[in-house]
Each structure stands twice: as C-alpha cells, then as structure tokens.
Design an enzyme around this catalytic site. Structure first.
Site, PDB file in Angstrom:
ATOM      1  NE  ARG A   1      31.347  13.382  58.564  1.00  0.00           N
ATOM      2  CZ  ARG A   1      31.978  13.082  57.798  1.00  0.00           C
ATOM      3  NH1 ARG A   1      33.144  12.628  57.688  1.00  0.00           N
ATOM      4  NH2 ARG A   1      31.512  12.754  56.335  1.00  0.00           N
TER       5      ARG A   1
ATOM      6  CB  ALA B   1      21.264  11.707  49.399  1.00  0.00           C
TER       7      ALA B   1
HETATM    8  C1  UD1 Z   1      33.905  10.217  49.746  1.00  0.00           C
HETATM    9  C2  UD1 Z   1      34.485   9.174  48.780  1.00  0.00           C
HETATM   10  C3  UD1 Z   1      35.908   9.365  49.307  1.00  0.00           C
HETATM   11  C4  UD1 Z   1      36.540  10.419  48.847  1.00  0.00           C
HETATM   12  C5  UD1 Z   1      35.923  11.674  49.473  1.00  0.00           C
HETATM   13  C6  UD1 Z   1      36.293  12.941  48.743  1.00  0.00           C
HETATM   14  C7  UD1 Z   1      33.187   7.071  48.702  1.00  0.00           C
HETATM   15  C8  UD1 Z   1      32.784   5.743  49.454  1.00  0.00           C
HETATM   16  N1  UD1 Z   1      33.954   7.700  49.317  1.00  0.00           N
HETATM   17  O1  UD1 Z   1      33.748   9.999  51.123  1.00  0.00           O
HETATM   18  O2  UD1 Z   1      36.670   8.031  48.577  1.00  0.00           O
HETATM   19  O3  UD1 Z   1      37.946  10.481  49.104  1.00  0.00           O
HETATM   20  O4  UD1 Z   1      34.369  11.346  49.264  1.00  0.00           O
HETATM   21  O5  UD1 Z   1      35.555  14.050  49.512  1.00  0.00           O
HETATM   22  O6  UD1 Z   1      32.934   7.378  47.632  1.00  0.00           O
HETATM   23  N2  UD1 Z   1      26.124  10.699  49.534  1.00  0.00           N
HETATM   24  C9  UD1 Z   1      24.885  10.485  49.367  1.00  0.00           C
HETATM   25  N3  UD1 Z   1      24.072   9.350  49.451  1.00  0.00           N
HETATM   26  C10 UD1 Z   1      24.811   8.343  50.291  1.00  0.00           C
HETATM   27  C11 UD1 Z   1      26.125   8.521  50.732  1.00  0.00           C
HETATM   28  C12 UD1 Z   1      26.625   9.837  50.304  1.00  0.00           C
HETATM   29  O7  UD1 Z   1      24.062  11.411  48.582  1.00  0.00           O
HETATM   30  O8  UD1 Z   1      24.001   7.194  50.606  1.00  0.00           O
HETATM   31  C13 UD1 Z   1      26.590  12.000  49.073  1.00  0.00           C
HETATM   32  C14 UD1 Z   1      26.746  12.873  50.199  1.00  0.00           C
HETATM   33  O9  UD1 Z   1      25.862  13.789  50.486  1.00  0.00           O
HETATM   34  C15 UD1 Z   1      28.049  13.696  49.895  1.00  0.00           C
HETATM   35  C16 UD1 Z   1      28.683  12.637  49.079  1.00  0.00           C
HETATM   36  O10 UD1 Z   1      27.833  11.918  48.507  1.00  0.00           O
HETATM   37  O11 UD1 Z   1      27.725  14.915  49.008  1.00  0.00           O
HETATM   38  C17 UD1 Z   1      29.812  12.002  49.649  1.00  0.00           C
HETATM   39  O12 UD1 Z   1      29.495  11.453  50.784  1.00  0.00           O
HETATM   40  P1  UD1 Z   1      30.374  11.479  52.149  1.00  0.00           P
HETATM   41  O13 UD1 Z   1      29.723  10.691  53.225  1.00  0.00           O
HETATM   42  O14 UD1 Z   1      30.648  12.800  52.303  1.00  0.00           O
HETATM   43  O15 UD1 Z   1      31.619  10.793  51.720  1.00  0.00           O
HETATM   44  P2  UD1 Z   1      33.171  10.826  52.251  1.00  0.00           P
HETATM   45  O16 UD1 Z   1      33.181   9.931  53.548  1.00  0.00           O
HETATM   46  O17 UD1 Z   1      33.589  12.143  52.259  1.00  0.00           O
HETATM   47 CA    CA Z   2      32.449  14.258  52.046  1.00  0.00          CA
END
Ligand code: UD1
Ligand code: CA
Length: 451
Positions: free
Chosen positions: A18, A13
């Site tokens: 970035r 989602a």
């Molecule tokens: C996340 C993890 C982190 C891990 C890393 C690995 C969490 C809080 N953090 O961080 O521990 O080391 O991934 O790559 O879980 N997404 C949604 N809805 C939201 C937020 C995110 O669907 O509200 C999805 C994003 O599209 C993405 C994934 O979840 O595919 C991860 O989100 P992202 O913001 O990339 O997390 P990181 O900061 O990378």
């Molecule tokens: Ca990520």
C-alpha cells in the site's frame, strides 16, 4: 523492570504494497530515521534484552538496517507471508532460547515509546500470560477490535472477520503484545488460520490464552503513539506527530523558534544552549548545532555540524560532511559539501564550497566557486588561514591557496598560490583547452562521466 530478561521480536517482513514503493516499508523515513530504527530505538535494550527482526525474502537491506541500529540483533527470514503469528514463528530459534518476557512489535509503528514497552510488561509480573496494547481509534477501520468483558480481554477480531456490532468497537489492537516468555511459544504455535483471510493472526493469541485458562489484559495508550503506517498518507501523519514532539523537545531544551511549526527537525538533531532557528528551516539527519548559533530562515542542513556562535543563511544549504568552526558565517545562497571551515571563516554570498578546507578567518568573496569536479572525479581545494578570495573567483581543484594569499576578483585559479602571494588570473585559455582535451580523451577511452 526488575531484572527480567526480554526478547523483542520486530515484524518487518511485509512488502508494504500500500506504500506503492519499490523500497521495503520499514525503510521509509520519519524525521530522518527509518521506521525500523524508531521501533528498535524504543525497544528494551541493554543487559538481558535480546532483539530479533523478522524480514522478508530479498530484504537484505532491512536486515542491514536492523544490524546498523542494533549490531547484536538476530535477523530471521519469513519465506512465505502467512500472517503475523506465522512471522513470529520465523524467529522460533530465538523464542526457544527463552526469556522472561516476549515482546512482539510491528516494524511499521514508529511512534511507540520505551515507557510504553515498560508499562506493557508490568502485568506479566503480576501473572498475566498476555498483555495487549490498545488504543481508542478515531476511525477503527482496518484495525483489530478488542472484545472485552469487564476488565478482561476475551478476543481480538480482525476487520474482515468482525460482525457489524464488533466493527462498532473503537478500542483497537495497536499490534504490540507482551507474552509470558515461558508460555509464549506454546501459545503462538496453537494459533490456527480459520478466518476470512486464511492467515495466522497473532491477534488470535488472546483466544488461545483464554482457552488455556490463562489471563489476557489490555493496556491503553494514545492513538498518536501507535499509528500504524500502511500508506504514504499515514507516513505523512506520523511525520506530523513526530515533528510536534521534536519541536516541543527543542523548545523545552531552550532553542528559540518563533515559528516552530515551520521548522523540520530530525530525530537525532542536537542543540547547544541559546540556539536560534528561524522559520522554514529544514534539518535532516546528522546535524549538531552548538551554543549561540543562529540558523536563519529557509536554510537546509544535512549531516553537518555548526560551531558555536556560527551564523547560517538565510537560504543556505549545508550538505553532508560540512563542519563549521566557531563564529563561521555562511550567508545567503551558499552551498557547502564535505567542507571544513575553521573558526571565523566567512562565505557570505552565492558560493559553492565543496571538498574543501577553509582556514581560520579566511574571507571568501561573493560568487566564489570551488570547481571540484572535472567530469570524472572530485578534487580538493584548500584555502589557507586569513586568505582573501575576491568575488566571482573559480578555484579549479585540486588547488591550494596559501594562508594570507590575496586572490583578485574574477580570477580562475588553476595552480597553487603560495602563502601571502597576490594572484590575479583571468580565464587562462590554455588551461581551459587542456581540460577540454583531457575530457575528450577520457571519453573516447570509454570512461563514462558521472554527471
Ligand atoms: C495488524 C493486526 C491488527 C492491528 C494492526 C495495528 C494482525 C492479524 N492484525 O493489522 O489487529 O490492529 O496491525 O496496526 O496481527 N507482517 C509480517 N509477516 C506477515 C504479515 C505481517 O512480517 O506474514 C508484518 C508486517 O510487515 C507489519 C506487521 O507485521 O509490520 C503488521 O502487518 P500488517 O499487514 O500491516 O497488519 P495490519 O493489517 O495492519
Ligand atoms: Ca499495519
């Protein structure tokens, strides 16, 4: 896995800000396939395996891509982006239906393999409530750090919340988790948002599991398998890793490549036996290359099938819809599109063959062009079996060259040529004027040309 059912929830989602792109992050390609397609390809499938994808509002394209790869995938919309745990709960309906194992994976980790999913599920069979995939990061910045005591996982600390000592930990959360399906909903619902970002972190599931007196474990894998993609630089790194894998697989399958590091493959490229791919060849999605074919240097192929013992290039471009029969020869600076060339046909130099059918054994001379576009629509050219088209001819479509016909060099062919006929037509002025008049007339009728 021994008959355990699974629900895999793919989180996709995010906006992927970035990436600095107007396209949703998970639709970016690695080796000619979207990030989402890679993840869905590795997730458990078959009987007893259910897939759900969480997409952002206005991301209908992401939902479409999910259904293209997994027609039975359920899609859910996360309306507000409140964190990874919140995103999982968008698929509550699927969660409530229950499964033995719940797998959560991020849509932006395309290098994950099916074997790793299986490895992560194993501890659940032995009573663990949660298994987290971990890796040793060369640079852990930005990742959640895994806090362990002995062999027990006690917490995951996100970058923004970590103490300096925790930031020094290099064992990181890959983002892939396996939950005991009977406890998953209860665990994830207990996750709060008391952290630096005020988000519901899925990584906090570890703390909840511990508070419930249940067990959480880490399963380790290599960093290359779990690279998360947040930026274009990371997209390029993932491409490198995937290309290395694909080249190795091709070499293992017997493809000859003297400089594999210069050849780009797609995840779905298929090869027959004894295929040779010379240096600096780029192969996009949807390409199959049959036994004994040679792809010479600097050629570019997309959605094309190359027949047995065919020869392509150097410097050839096969565009979508190209189908080459056995022993076909496509030489330097030849472009093909939506074209079928039957066995033994030859187009050796400097030609464009588009929206065309070229019969068996036909010889198309240097510089021949199928003029398939009149400024408004595309038209077909048919060249019969055994026909000979002299150099520098223009075949103005729609047009048919009969089988065995002979076209003198420099001809501009605007009318069908019967079988075995000899045609020499040089720039008939009348036809040109007719074409120009028609073009002008259509323009004044306010039909905009596409070109
Ligand atoms: C996340 C993890 C982190 C891990 C890393 C690995 C969490 C809080 N953090 O961080 O521990 O080391 O991934 O790559 O879980 N997404 C949604 N809805 C939201 C937020 C995110 O669907 O509200 C999805 C994003 O599209 C993405 C994934 O979840 O595919 C991860 O989100 P992202 O913001 O990339 O997390 P990181 O900061 O990378
Ligand atoms: Ca990520």
């Amino acid at each position: 896995m021994t008959g355990r059912t699974s629900l895999t929830i793919v989180l996709a989602a995010g906006e992927g800000t970035r990436m600095r792109s107007s396209m949703p992050k998970v639709l970016h390609p690695v080796a000619g396939q979207t990030l989402l397609a890679h993840v869905l390809g590795a997730a458990p499938q078959g009987a007893g395996a259910v897939t759900a994808v969480v997409v952002g509002p206005n991301h209908e394209q992401v939902a479409d891509e999910a259904r293209r790869i997994r027609p039975d995938a359920a899609t859910f919309i996360q309306r507000e982006r409140l964190g990874t745990a919140h995103a999982v709960l968008a698929a509550r309906e699927a969660l409530a239906r229950g499964a033995d194992d719940l797998l959560v994976v991020f849509g932006d980790t395309p290098l994950i393999s099916a074997a790793t999913f299986a490895r992560l599920r194993a501890p659940l069979e032995n009573g663990a409530a949660l298994a987290v995939l971990g890796f040793r990061a060369a640079d852990p910045t930005g990742y959640g750090r895994l806090v362990v005591e002995g062999d027990r996982l006690v917490a995951i600390r996100e970058q923004a919340d970590a103490t300096p000592a925790e930031r020094a930990i290099t064992l990181c959360n890959a983002g892939v988790m396996a939950f005991d399906g009977r406890r998953a909903l209860e665990i994830i619902e207990k996750i709060g948002h008391a952290n630096a970002k005020g988000e519901y972190y899925l990584s906090d599931a570890v703390t909840v599991v511990r508070e419930l007196g249940l067990e959480a474990v880490v399963i380790e894998t290599s960093e290359d398998e779990v690279r998360g993609i947040n930026t274009k630089a990371q997209l390029a790194e993932a491409e490198q890793v995937m290309q290395a894998r694909l080249r190795k697989a091709a070499l293992d399958a017997g493809v000859t490549m003297i400089a594999p590091e210069t050849v780009y493959l797609a995840a779905d490229t298929t090869f027959g036996n004894d295929v040779t791919v010379e240096p600096f060849v780029v192969i996009g999605p949807g390409v199959s290359i049959a036994d004994g074919a040679v792809i010479h240097a600097f050629s570019h192929l997309v959605q094309a099938s190359v027949g047995k013992n065919a020869s392509v290039g150097p410097y050839a471009r096969l565009r979508p819809g190209t189908s080459l029969g056995e022993g076909v020869k496509i030489g330097n600076f030849v472009e093909t599109k939506a074209a079928t060339l039957e066995a033994g046909a030859k187009v050796s130099h400097l030609s464009y063959i588009g929206d065309a059918h070229v019969g068996e054994g036909a010889n198309v001379g240097a510089g021949t062009i199928t003029c398939n576009y009149d400024g408004f629509s595309k038209h077909r050219t048919t060249i019969g079996a055994g026909a000979f088209v002299g150099s520098n001819s223009s075949l103005v479509a729609p047009v048919k060259i009969g089988s065995g016909a002979y076209i003198g060099s420099g001809s501009v062919i605007t009318k069908d040529v019967p079988d075995d006929a000899l045609a020499v037509e040089r720039s008939p002025q009348t036809n040109r004027e007719g074409g120009a008049a028609r073009y002008r007339e259509m323009k004044t009728r306010d039909k905009k040309p596409k070109g």
